[in-house]
Design a protein around this motif. Structure first.
Motif, PDB file in Angstrom:
ATOM      1  N   ALA A 259       0.831  -1.212   0.000  1.00 45.53           N
ATOM      2  CA  ALA A 259       0.000   0.000   0.000  1.00 45.53           C
ATOM      3  C   ALA A 259       0.861   1.256   0.000  1.00 45.53           C
ATOM      4  N   TYR A 260       1.952   1.239   0.771  1.00 43.61           N
ATOM      5  CA  TYR A 260       2.814   2.421   0.835  1.00 43.61           C
ATOM      6  C   TYR A 260       3.529   2.646  -0.499  1.00 43.61           C
ATOM      7  N   LEU A 261       4.032   1.556  -1.097  1.00 49.32           N
ATOM      8  CA  LEU A 261       4.688   1.669  -2.401  1.00 49.32           C
ATOM      9  C   LEU A 261       3.732   2.287  -3.429  1.00 49.32           C
ATOM     10  N   CYS A 262       2.506   1.798  -3.456  1.00 53.35           N
ATOM     11  CA  CYS A 262       1.528   2.313  -4.421  1.00 53.35           C
ATOM     12  C   CYS A 262       1.164   3.766  -4.119  1.00 53.35           C
ATOM     13  N   SER A 263       1.146   4.141  -2.844  1.00 55.84           N
ATOM     14  CA  SER A 263       0.867   5.533  -2.471  1.00 55.84           C
ATOM     15  C   SER A 263       1.951   6.454  -3.008  1.00 55.84           C
ATOM     16  N   GLU A 264       3.204   6.005  -2.906  1.00 58.08           N
ATOM     17  CA  GLU A 264       4.313   6.797  -3.456  1.00 58.08           C
ATOM     18  C   GLU A 264       4.186   6.939  -4.971  1.00 58.08           C
ATOM     19  N   LEU A 265       3.797   5.851  -5.636  1.00 58.70           N
ATOM     20  CA  LEU A 265       3.682   5.885  -7.094  1.00 58.70           C
ATOM     21  C   LEU A 265       2.570   6.839  -7.547  1.00 58.70           C
ATOM     22  N   LEU A 266       1.521   6.971  -6.734  1.00 53.20           N
ATOM     23  CA  LEU A 266       0.437   7.889  -7.091  1.00 53.20           C
ATOM     24  C   LEU A 266       0.915   9.332  -7.154  1.00 53.20           C
ATOM     25  N   LEU A 267       1.948   9.649  -6.380  1.00 52.42           N
ATOM     26  CA  LEU A 267       2.451  11.021  -6.338  1.00 52.42           C
ATOM     27  C   LEU A 267       3.317  11.358  -7.548  1.00 52.42           C
ATOM     28  N   SER A 268       3.694  10.326  -8.300  1.00 54.62           N
ATOM     29  CA  SER A 268       4.498  10.560  -9.498  1.00 54.62           C
ATOM     30  C   SER A 268       3.578  10.737 -10.700  1.00 54.62           C
ATOM     31  N   LYS A 269       3.964  11.597 -11.590  1.00 54.30           N
ATOM     32  CA  LYS A 269       3.157  11.846 -12.786  1.00 54.30           C
ATOM     33  C   LYS A 269       3.583  10.966 -13.965  1.00 54.30           C
ATOM     34  N   SER A 270       4.525  10.068 -13.731  1.00 56.11           N
ATOM     35  CA  SER A 270       5.073   9.282 -14.844  1.00 56.11           C
ATOM     36  C   SER A 270       4.419   7.904 -14.986  1.00 56.11           C
ATOM     37  N   TYR A 271       3.326   7.665 -14.259  1.00 54.59           N
ATOM     38  CA  TYR A 271       2.668   6.359 -14.331  1.00 54.59           C
ATOM     39  C   TYR A 271       1.227   6.508 -14.814  1.00 54.59           C
TER      40      TYR A 271
END
Length: 718
Positions: A388-400
């Motif tokens: 869940a934490y990994l995915c939360s970090e990925l949400l903050l990136s605009k490259s996905y």
């Protein structure tokens, strides 16, 4: 009474308890405890005090009664009725041994401390993550679910396993539930009538055991649809244990939890705790499937799908279908999947990242095996949180890119996330879940990614039922995660119950413990909503104080608008107390009345002790003019009060509707220009209190009425 000076070993106490449970006629004593401690007694109207008795420290927990039942059934059942004197002896001795057993589970106080190599107190040592300390909260942690949740969720949990059940058990899921509901209804009827029947007898014949005995004929008579006696018997005997089994220590597998029905003869059965039958209905079928090696993988898949599907369903009931996404893949460059979210919720600039698991606490963990406890927790919670934490970090990136399980794209490119909540959920009762999470969970948090919230499906069900709008749900989620290290309670239900009544605030306190007695109003409300109790539907407190007010209307409007700026305003409204809400309502009425009379702009400003403030403008200006004026005013107010965050709202005078809102959220910084601009600014109201009251100007009889009718006051509202 328990004598601390004569502290006996747990095994010795348990052995004495086993001998007592094998006594002639002891089943009548168990029936007495079930009737005394599992029954809510009340008059014509159910009162809060009736439910408070269920949280008395004098009553036995269901886990304790289950232990007595398990021990009594390791030998052939004996229905002989003891004399009243012998019965009282059994009762007194049982309570004494159970109290002694509880104390024997508590480790010696010396185990609370550890010395380092320099013979100094090791401050890094945490005894509460040791199995010896966890056994007690695991056993005495209380129930995870309401009985009706086990009943209702079982239908959803096993709906995809019906073919196996028909083929291997000889009845359908509907047949199964019809029989179980008949037994439950029959037992409730018998418990309600047992006392008048007992009191008609001689005192030597007093017993309530008959309330817990039923026959196949009696079950058949209560069925909602006709079923054959052989089929009824098949269902009943699916929950009857084998004739003999071993139960030699408290942490051993208790057969009577999985098979709570006791067979007396071919037509007569005994069930002490209907709750145990419904819990077995939810838990046991999976173990039927597990014994079929060819079906194990299918059963595991169905179990996992249930957890995820149920979470989606409950979250959609709060946030709506278009804000909840299932099976979300986070896809990076070259189409590589970098993360998977079981359930994603998006609302304004907030997100919930939920990961679902179906892991249980194993028998070895219940016995206090340190390695096993940590291993179970890692599989059930830690791995889920890390994802869940990994995915939360990925949400903050605009490259996905994000895609749901149907391949539909989810656009988050324009969302500047302010808060992301990692949530982990398990499908089964996980004893002392919140306590174990506090001891074992390793987590990180940032200004945006909040501390994790760990729950089971039963809590999510209640959470979504009671706080069934996005603002209420997210507001509680925010406070609960912010206070994760400050609040302690036996169960998450208790903390939610406290919030419903008092609004969850612990500012100024390092640590608080919330007692189980707060659960009473939540119990009454849930039983009313789900199980036909005629009692409290909505507890008085956070859910009622906004009803029929302008502030209450604003909360509904904010959820409909779904704009990040106004959402922040909504969260602010949910923080202030009832008196402040009343005065905000009155002040809004005042400035709208003034604007209706004179056509001019009116406003008011208040500051809050938590470093936030609020300005409300009431005017007829066009959007651009109104926005420019409101933002200028809000910036000056924010600077003048040195606040970190300032909310600003523009409302329409005649309807009082919100036209738009904004939120200024950035650290205060000295500015020579702003010093000059605010040099003559008047100090704002400091959070409403009993002395803060803005009275409207007295209106003359011949003046225009403030309601906007353009009539004279004397011919209108006067």
């Amino acid at each position: 009474m328990f004598d601390r000076e004569s502290h006996r070993d747990e095994a010795e106490v348990f052995s004495d308890l086993e001998s007592l449970c094998h006594s002639n006629g002891y089943l009548h004593t168990i029936a007495y405890f079930c009737f005394r401690d599992n029954t809510v007694r009340c008059g014509e109207e159910i009162q809060k005090e009736d439910f408070l008795e269920q949280y008395s420290t004098d009553r036995l927990l269901r886990t304790e009664i289950s232990t007595l039942i398990g021990l009594a059934c390791t030998v052939k059942s004996n229905l002989e009725l003891p004399t009243p004197a012998k019965m009282q002896e059994y009762i007194d001795k049982t309570e004494s041994l159970l109290l002694e057993l509880h104390h024997s589970m508590v480790p010696d106080i010396s185990n609370l401390f550890k010395l380092d190599t320099n013979n100094q107190l090791d401050k890094s040592y945490n005894p509460f993550n040791k199995g010896t300390f966890l056994r007690e909260p695991i056993f005495y942690g209380g129930e995870s679910a309401y009985h009706f949740q086990y009943r209702d969720l079982s239908k959803l949990k096993y709906k995809n396993d019906e073919d196996w059940i028909i083929e291997n058990k000889g009845y359908s899921i509907n047949d199964l539930f019809v029989v179980i509901e008949s037994i439950s209804s029959l037992q409730l009827e018998k418990i309600n009538s047992i006392l008048p029947n007992v009191l008609q007898k001689n005192s030597d014949e007093w017993t309530v055991l008959d309330a817990y005995i039923f026959t196949i004929n009696e079950v058949e008579a209560k069925l909602s649809i006709p079923l054959s006696k052989p089929l009824i018997k098949k269902v009943i005997e699916s929950f009857v244990s084998i004739d003999s089994y071993e139960f030699k220590r408290l942490d051993d597998f208790n057969q009577k939890n999985a098979f709570p029905i006791i067979k007396i003869d071919d037509n007569k059965y005994l069930l002490f705790q209907n709750y145990s039958l419904l819990e077995a209905l939810y838990e046991s079928p999976f173990f039927w499937f597990w014994n079929d090696k060819s079906y194990r993988n299918t059963a595991m898949t169905n179990r996992g799908n249930f957890t995820e599907d149920f979470s989606v369903s409950r979250l959609k009931s709060v946030f709506g279908n278009n804000r909840v996404f299932q099976g979300v893949n986070i896809i990076g460059k070259k189409g590589v999947t970098s993360g998977e979210i079981d359930v994603l919720v998006l609302f304004a600039n907030r997100a919930i990242v939920l990961q679902a698991k179906s892991k249980k606490l194993t028998l070895e963990s219940r016995k206090g095996n340190d390695l096993s406890i940590k291993n179970d927790f890692k599989k059930a919670i830690q791995d889920s949180y890390d994802q869940a934490y990994l995915c939360s970090e990925l949400l903050l990136s605009k490259s996905y890119k994000l895609e749901d399980k149907y391949g539909q794209s989810i656009d988050i490119s324009n969302i500047e996330f302010q808060e992301i909540y990692p949530v982990c959920i398990v499908s089964d009762h996980y004893p002392a879940l919140s306590f174990q999470a506090k001891q074992f969970l390793k987590y990180k948090k940032t200004d945006i990614i909040k501390a994790p919230f760990i729950m089971d499906v039963f809590f999510l069900d209640v959470f979504a039922e009671m706080l069934n709008t996005p603002l209420y749900f997210l507001s509680y989620l925010n406070r609960r995660t912010n206070y994760s290290d400050s609040i302690m309670a036996t169960h998450e239900m208790t903390i939610l119950a406290y919030h419903l009544i008092h609004n969850l605030w612990v500012d100024g306190a390092d640590y608080i413990h919330i007692g189980n007695d707060f659960n009473t109003v939540l119990d009454m409300s849930m039983l009313t909503r789900r199980d036909g109790l005629d009692s409290i539907h909505t507890p008085k407190g956070i859910l009622t104080k906004y009803q029929g007010t302008t502030v209450g209307k604003y909360l509904s409007d904010i959820e409909r608008i779904n704009n990040p700026s106004t959402v922040d305003f909504g969260f602010l409204l949910l923080k202030i107390n009832e008196q402040s809400i009343q005065q905000v309502n009155e002040t809004i009425e005042l400035i709208c009345s003034k604007s209706l009379v004179d056509g001019k702009n009116h406003d008011f400003t208040i500051g809050f002790k938590n470093g936030e403030g609020l300005t409300i403008h009431c005017n007829y200006n066009d959007y651009n003019t109104a926005k420019e004026k409101l933002e200028d005013h809000a910036r000056k107010r924010k600077y003048y009060t040195k606040s970190k965050k300032w909310h600003a709202i523009c409302i329409e005078p005649s309807t009082k509707n919100i036209k738009f809102g904004m939120s200024l959220d950035f650290p205060w910084k000295y500015s020579k220009e702003m010093e000059q601009a605010t040099s003559r600014m008047v100090k704002p109201l400091s959070t409403f209190n009993s002395k803060t009251k803005i009275m409207p100007k007295k209106i003359g009889r011949n003046e225009q009425c403030p309601c906007g009718s353009r009539k004279k006051y004397k011919k209108c509202c006067l």
